[in-house]
Design an enzyme around this catalytic site. Sequence first.
Site, mmCIF file in Angstrom:
data_model
loop_
_atom_site.group_PDB
_atom_site.id
_atom_site.type_symbol
_atom_site.label_atom_id
_atom_site.label_comp_id
_atom_site.label_asym_id
_atom_site.label_seq_id
_atom_site.Cartn_x
_atom_site.Cartn_y
_atom_site.Cartn_z
ATOM 1 N N HIS A 119 -3.702 1.029 12.035
ATOM 2 C CA HIS A 119 -3.431 -0.088 12.774
ATOM 3 C C HIS A 119 -4.996 -0.739 13.111
ATOM 4 O O HIS A 119 -5.546 0.003 13.709
ATOM 5 C CB HIS A 119 -2.605 0.195 14.103
ATOM 6 C CG HIS A 119 -2.556 -1.024 15.083
ATOM 7 N ND1 HIS A 119 -2.566 -2.285 14.619
ATOM 8 C CD2 HIS A 119 -2.281 -0.968 16.312
ATOM 9 C CE1 HIS A 119 -2.298 -3.054 15.417
ATOM 10 N NE2 HIS A 119 -2.089 -2.379 16.445
ATOM 11 N N ASN B 119 -10.246 -2.692 2.406
ATOM 12 C CA ASN B 119 -9.992 -2.750 1.238
ATOM 13 C C ASN B 119 -11.136 -2.334 0.285
ATOM 14 O O ASN B 119 -12.379 -2.486 0.915
ATOM 15 C CB ASN B 119 -9.475 -4.062 0.537
ATOM 16 C CG ASN B 119 -7.936 -4.204 1.068
ATOM 17 O OD1 ASN B 119 -7.276 -3.199 1.206
ATOM 18 N ND2 ASN B 119 -7.460 -5.360 0.962
ATOM 19 N N HIS C 298 0.937 -1.218 0.102
ATOM 20 C CA HIS C 298 0.103 -0.048 -0.060
ATOM 21 C C HIS C 298 0.921 1.355 -0.096
ATOM 22 O O HIS C 298 0.589 2.396 0.393
ATOM 23 C CB HIS C 298 -0.901 0.029 1.264
ATOM 24 C CG HIS C 298 -1.942 -1.087 1.164
ATOM 25 N ND1 HIS C 298 -3.239 -0.785 0.603
ATOM 26 C CD2 HIS C 298 -1.816 -2.466 1.559
ATOM 27 C CE1 HIS C 298 -4.110 -2.090 0.799
ATOM 28 N NE2 HIS C 298 -3.187 -2.937 1.161
HETATM 29 FE FE1 HDE Z 1 -2.491 -4.733 5.363
HETATM 30 N N1 HDE Z 1 -0.784 -3.979 5.770
HETATM 31 N N2 HDE Z 1 -1.857 -6.621 5.919
HETATM 32 N N3 HDE Z 1 -4.223 -5.518 4.771
HETATM 33 N N4 HDE Z 1 -3.238 -3.016 4.888
HETATM 34 C C1 HDE Z 1 -0.425 -2.620 5.623
HETATM 35 O O1 HDE Z 1 0.835 -1.421 7.132
HETATM 36 C C2 HDE Z 1 -0.803 -6.778 6.430
HETATM 37 C C3 HDE Z 1 -4.683 -6.651 4.861
HETATM 38 C C4 HDE Z 1 -4.346 -2.573 4.328
HETATM 39 O O2 HDE Z 1 -3.212 3.538 4.045
HETATM 40 C C5 HDE Z 1 1.007 -2.377 6.306
HETATM 41 O O3 HDE Z 1 1.411 0.753 7.316
HETATM 42 C C6 HDE Z 1 -0.857 -8.326 7.103
HETATM 43 C C7 HDE Z 1 -6.036 -7.077 4.769
HETATM 44 C C8 HDE Z 1 -4.463 -1.189 3.902
HETATM 45 O O4 HDE Z 1 -1.528 3.408 5.311
HETATM 46 C C9 HDE Z 1 1.365 -3.923 7.119
HETATM 47 C C10 HDE Z 1 -1.819 -8.906 6.408
HETATM 48 C C11 HDE Z 1 -6.649 -5.520 4.507
HETATM 49 C C12 HDE Z 1 -3.377 -0.880 4.160
HETATM 50 C C13 HDE Z 1 0.267 -4.481 6.645
HETATM 51 C C14 HDE Z 1 -2.687 -7.735 5.705
HETATM 52 C C15 HDE Z 1 -5.388 -4.849 4.368
HETATM 53 C C16 HDE Z 1 -2.484 -1.787 4.887
HETATM 54 C C17 HDE Z 1 2.011 -2.136 5.289
HETATM 55 C C18 HDE Z 1 -2.282 -10.208 6.487
HETATM 56 C C19 HDE Z 1 -8.169 -5.352 4.136
HETATM 57 C C20 HDE Z 1 -2.803 0.762 4.115
HETATM 58 C C21 HDE Z 1 2.230 -0.459 5.656
HETATM 59 C C22 HDE Z 1 -2.722 -10.814 7.636
HETATM 60 C C23 HDE Z 1 -8.869 -5.448 5.341
HETATM 61 C C24 HDE Z 1 -2.768 1.417 5.111
HETATM 62 C C25 HDE Z 1 1.270 -0.311 6.757
HETATM 63 C C26 HDE Z 1 -2.693 2.847 4.791
HETATM 64 C C27 HDE Z 1 -1.105 -1.646 5.055
HETATM 65 C C28 HDE Z 1 0.236 -6.055 7.028
HETATM 66 C C29 HDE Z 1 -3.850 -7.978 5.066
HETATM 67 C C30 HDE Z 1 -5.612 -3.331 4.285
HETATM 68 C C31 HDE Z 1 2.709 -4.326 6.662
HETATM 69 C C32 HDE Z 1 0.384 -9.069 7.777
HETATM 70 C C33 HDE Z 1 -7.058 -8.296 4.679
HETATM 71 C C34 HDE Z 1 -5.483 -0.588 3.485
HETATM 72 O O5 HDE Z 1 1.429 -3.546 8.437
#
Ligand code: HDE
Length: 718
Positions: free
Chosen positions: A343, A152, A79
């Site tokens: 978060h 999402n 992202h």
């Molecule tokens: Fe994320 N995801 N994600 N994700 N995600 C990040 O956090 C992660 C997942 C989503 O505008 C990271 O700040 C794991 C689902 C958005 O700043 C990180 C897993 C959904 C954003 C991270 C998922 C999301 C992130 C990268 C599997 C929809 C952007 C940088 C369990 C519900 C937020 C950060 C923004 C961002 C980890 C799966 C949505 C690495 C481990 C499912 C919208 O922390």
Amino acid sequence: MAVKKKAKPAATTDAKSIDLQKDTQEPGQILTTNQGLPVADDQNSLKAGVRGPTLLEDFHFREKITHFDHERIPERVVHARGSAAHGFFQVFEPLTELSKADLFQDPSKQTPVFVRFSTVAGSRGSADTPRDVRGFAVKFYTEQGVWDLVGNNIPVFFIQDAIKFPDLIHAVKPEPHNEIPQAASAHDTFYDFISLTPEAMHMMMWVMSDRTLPRSFATMEGFGIHTFRLVNAAGKSRFVKFHWKPIKGVQSLCWDESQKIMGKDADFQRRDLWESIERGDFPEWELGLQIVEEKDEFKFDFDLLDPTKIIPEELVPVRRVGRLILNRNPDNFFAETEQAAFHPGHVVPGVDFSNDPLLQGRLFSYIDTQIKRVGPNFAQLPINRPTCPFSNNQRDAESQQIVHKGRVAYFPNSLATGCPMHSPDAVAAFSSVAEKMDGNKVRQRSPSFADHFSQATLFWNSMADWEKDHIVNAFSFELNMVETQAIRERFLSELLANVADELAQRVGKNIGIKPARRNPKGITPEASAPIPKTQGRKSVTASAALSMDKPAPGIKGKKVAILVADGVDGKQVAALQAALAAEGALDEVIARFPGTVKTDAGKDLPVDRPAPNAASVLFDAVFIPGGAASAATLAQSTLAVQFVAETFMHGKAIGAIAEGIDLLNKARIDLPPDAGHVTSDQGVVTAPASRDAGAFAKAFIQAMTQRHYDRETEKLPA
Ligand code: HDE
């Protein structure tokens, strides 16, 4: 940093007396170093002689350059490319029965929000319109603290357990040996992983639909994905799925168009968000809730904890409970959008988690990533700070902004009268739902997660014909980019063939492989476990809510290109401009050169953009007015012919009046039969004469409320 010329020196070093937020470009301000030293020359470094080397002594140069060297923070690991805006959330009526969260209680209260939209795979400087999932992350600044709903624009996810996330992302990101391709899933490592991960198949259907090609952020749905909980003041908990429903309806681009936009305007969606807010066309969504009582947890033919499943709206309707409006652009991209730290674990009393193993893993991952990316004191930055008071015994660490007073930084204490103390009010404080837990410590997937195909099939069954065409074309395009034959075969025969035979046959034809249906249950160890009996549980075979085949409620914010040359019928242009403006739509007058063109009445018509800077893919529709001389010039222009032909291919509305119709002939567009009055056929609207301008505008605006893919010229063979 600069301070005001006549500002009195700070009498105290108390952090509060220094206004770091002050606008550094106020009139009368002079340039200083970070230490407040006035600077007389910021353009020449200190040298030994005018042609001599720069001196180590030049502290001003070193301060400026070293700060510059450290300007970047690590981009988000996923992202990374995003754009954001401020706004507010407001409930329609009190939801006290469902949740004690303060933002859900009072319809007169507006809770401030900051919302960031993003793509997933591309790096920070990548283009806005690849085929990719969009992030939809909402930060609510409530009176009980910050709540982040990090969702999402697709309601399901690729994987069922967070431990697989690094594998998924390593597979989709550019391949590590040559860092190719940027922001694209159409490559070997992604399909290698996916073809061995049948649980991804439902999400893959969404990804290959036009859902991953949103027209703008304002025309996307948003989803919390996981099942969460809402908890009321009496402690009663219910399961909930969160939805954001766009007021403008769900609208998308098509694939050929998206690819071209990446070249013509890499900032297409970022610009759209920014400009629409600047002109007062505020993006708006309604918050929807699907509520499931705890007693109904096992009523469905899927597991509520499985993030690869939706609850079909036919089984549990979406109740619309409030609105989200984005009405203010950030002042500074880095300070706000880049440093925003979301978060899923930032919750408020009244919201709680389910045991979805993907959500559970996210609760660990995000805080970790923020500490690495923004630093351990990320919560103190203006964009992340709660708007309510906060107080605890966490201390020090990099970039501490608070000058904590006193000698007590521990609990329990008596020296500070036990403060900060535990909240005496059990309702106001957060407490986890006391769910009963009992189980063996196991590394295992629940057998209730093993059905990987039924909802992928449900999605396929719910699509209109043109949506099915686009899904077939998308899979065909992506698989034709995959070089390893064994991966293409495996994906086709072990995954697609288990979704729908028609889908596998059509894609197979386009990629030159005959599908053979293999491993109907999927191939992961957990999938070979017995699937729990689901007969008699609630299920559906098609869901209207999944299809995008619906006209938009209006055309507000859509942009029409008006192609003109000298001699154009000025009255026709003015009439359509007025009709579009009345609907909140925009227009741009396009001619070969900037400046003005002369209308048939000899008046000057201002040109908004010269033709070489105006690609058809940046507009939602095209209008070619009459005026013999103008029409004759346009018919000679390759740019104009190409503009119209491409608009036709992308299913957009096309309108022409009188002589303007010649250009459509030149572009070899099938015209509606000339009935002597306004005619509209598959989004091509023509009027033989000026007198029909009113009826023409009405039909043209109607045609703009949807795409007309039934006329697509490049259909792949069925
Ligand atoms: Fe994320 N995801 N994600 N994700 N995600 C990040 O956090 C992660 C997942 C989503 O505008 C990271 O700040 C794991 C689902 C958005 O700043 C990180 C897993 C959904 C954003 C991270 C998922 C999301 C992130 C990268 C599997 C929809 C952007 C940088 C369990 C519900 C937020 C950060 C923004 C961002 C980890 C799966 C949505 C690495 C481990 C499912 C919208 O922390």
